[in-house]
Design an enzyme around this catalytic site. Structure first.
Site, PDB file in Angstrom:
ATOM      1  N   SER A 146     -31.446 -74.760  14.233  1.00  0.00           N
ATOM      2  CA  SER A 146     -30.669 -76.219  14.438  1.00  0.00           C
ATOM      3  C   SER A 146     -30.837 -76.986  12.957  1.00  0.00           C
ATOM      4  O   SER A 146     -31.868 -76.381  12.166  1.00  0.00           O
ATOM      5  CB  SER A 146     -31.455 -77.059  15.155  1.00  0.00           C
ATOM      6  OG  SER A 146     -31.308 -78.365  15.410  1.00  0.00           O
ATOM      7  N   TYR A 159     -39.593 -80.650  19.689  1.00  0.00           N
ATOM      8  CA  TYR A 159     -38.117 -79.842  19.439  1.00  0.00           C
ATOM      9  C   TYR A 159     -37.890 -79.341  17.960  1.00  0.00           C
ATOM     10  O   TYR A 159     -37.740 -78.364  17.724  1.00  0.00           O
ATOM     11  CB  TYR A 159     -36.803 -80.770  19.630  1.00  0.00           C
ATOM     12  CG  TYR A 159     -35.538 -80.179  19.734  1.00  0.00           C
ATOM     13  CD1 TYR A 159     -34.951 -78.925  20.825  1.00  0.00           C
ATOM     14  CD2 TYR A 159     -34.594 -80.213  18.636  1.00  0.00           C
ATOM     15  CE1 TYR A 159     -33.804 -78.562  20.567  1.00  0.00           C
ATOM     16  CE2 TYR A 159     -33.520 -79.452  18.490  1.00  0.00           C
ATOM     17  CZ  TYR A 159     -33.011 -78.639  19.504  1.00  0.00           C
ATOM     18  OH  TYR A 159     -31.776 -77.877  19.309  1.00  0.00           O
TER      19      TYR A 159
END
Length: 255
Positions: A146, A159
Site C-alpha cells: 500500500s 494498518y
C-alpha cells in the site's frame, strides 16, 4: 496479436481475498490475459457469485474458501489446490482489512486481527505456496502492499505498520527464494474506489483532500492495477525481484 512477455496462458493464479474489490479486479485481469484463476475468500456465497461472474465472461475459474489467517487451513487449502486443480504458478496475496480509530484508543483485539489478516496471511500463504514452487524451480508471488508502506495518516497507525511489514517481508521472501527461481514483488495501490474505502469515497471532505494531495488529482479505478499485476506475473518481470511497485497517481512522490 499476442505479446509473449505479458501472456499468462497456461498459468494458474491463486488470488486471496478475491470475491470483491481489488482482489476480484486482479483475478479478472489475470484471467483476461490467459491465466486460470483460483479465487479465495471466507464467504462462500460471495465466492460463488464471483466465480459465476468470471465464468460468464469466459474465464477458467474455480474457488477455494480456506481462512488465510489459519496456518493449518492454509496448508491444507494450498495442498488441495495443487492436488485437485493443479500447480499454482502465480500467487497474489491480496487478503487484507482496515480499521480506523485514534491510536490511543485502538482496541488490542483489532490490532491483533490486523496483524493476522494483513501480515500473517502473507507469510502463511506465501510459505505454503513457495514450498511447491521451489520444487518446480519457478513461481511468481505478488504481495499487495500500500502507499501506507511509506506514508501514514491519523487513525491508521496499525494498518500502516502492517503494510510496512508486507513491504519488508517481500524483500525477505526475495532474499530467500530468488535462488530457487521465484520472483517475489509487492504491488502497492494508492487510494482506489473499493468497498474497503467506501466511507472515504463518500466523504466529500476526504475526496477533496485526496484530489489536491494526489498529482493525478483523482481516485484510482481498480482496473488500473491490472497492468502492473500482469507485468509482475509474466515473463516481462523475469529479473524483477524484491521490488515494490507503487500504483498511486504519484501520491508517494509529492508533498
Amino acid at each position: 496479436m499476442t505479446f509473449p512477455l505479458f501472456d499468462l496462458s497456461g498459468l494458474r493464479a491463486l488470488v486471496t481475498g478475491s470475491s470483491q474489490g481489488i482482489g476480484f479486479a486482479l483475478a479478472e485481469g489475470l484471467a483476461a490475459h490467459g491465466a486460470e484463476v483460483v479465487l479465495n475468500g471466507r464467504d462462500r456465497a460471495k465466492l460463488d457469485a464471483a466465480v459465476n461472474q468470471l465464468t460468464a465472461a469466459g474465464a477458467k475459474v474455480s474457488a477455494s474458501d480456506f481462512d488465510v489467517t489459519d496456518a493449518e487451513a492454509v496448508r491444507k487449502g494450498v495442498d488441495e489446490i495443487e492436488t485437485r486443480i493443479g500447480p499454482i504458478d502465480i500467487l497474489v496475496n491480496n487478503a487484507g482489512m482496515q480499521f480506523r480509530t485514534p491510536l490511543e484508543d485502538f482496541p488490542v483485539d483489532r490490532w491483533e486481527q490486523l496483524l493476522k489478516t494483513n501480515v500473517s496471511s502473507v507469510f502463511y500463504v506465501g510459505q505454503a505456496v513457495a514450498k511447491h514452487m521451489i520444487g518446480r524451480g519457478r513461481g511468481k508471488i505478488i504481495n499487495i502492499a500500500s502507499v501506507q508502506s511509506e506514508l501514514a495518516r491519523p487513525g491508521i497507525a496499525p494498518y500502516t505498520a502492517t503494510k510496512g511489514a508486507v513491504k519488508n517481508l517481500t524483500r525477505g521472501m526475495c532474499t530467500d527464494w530468488a535462488k530457487h527461481g521465484l520472483q517475489v514483488n509487492a504491488l502497492a495501490p494508492g487510494y482506489f474506489k473499493t468497498p474497503l474505502n467506501q466511507a472515504l469515497v463518500d466523504s466529500a471532505e476526504f475526496s477533496s483532500w485526496l484530489e489536491k494531495r494526489t498529482p493525478a488529482a483523482r481516485w484510482g479505478n481498480v482496473d488500473e492495477l491490472v497492468g502492473a499485476a500482469v507485468f509482475l506475473s509474466g515473463k516481462a518481470s523475469s529479473f524483477v525481484n524484491g521490488h515494490t511497485l507503487y500504483v498511486d497517481g504519484g501520491i508517494t512522490t509529492s508533498l
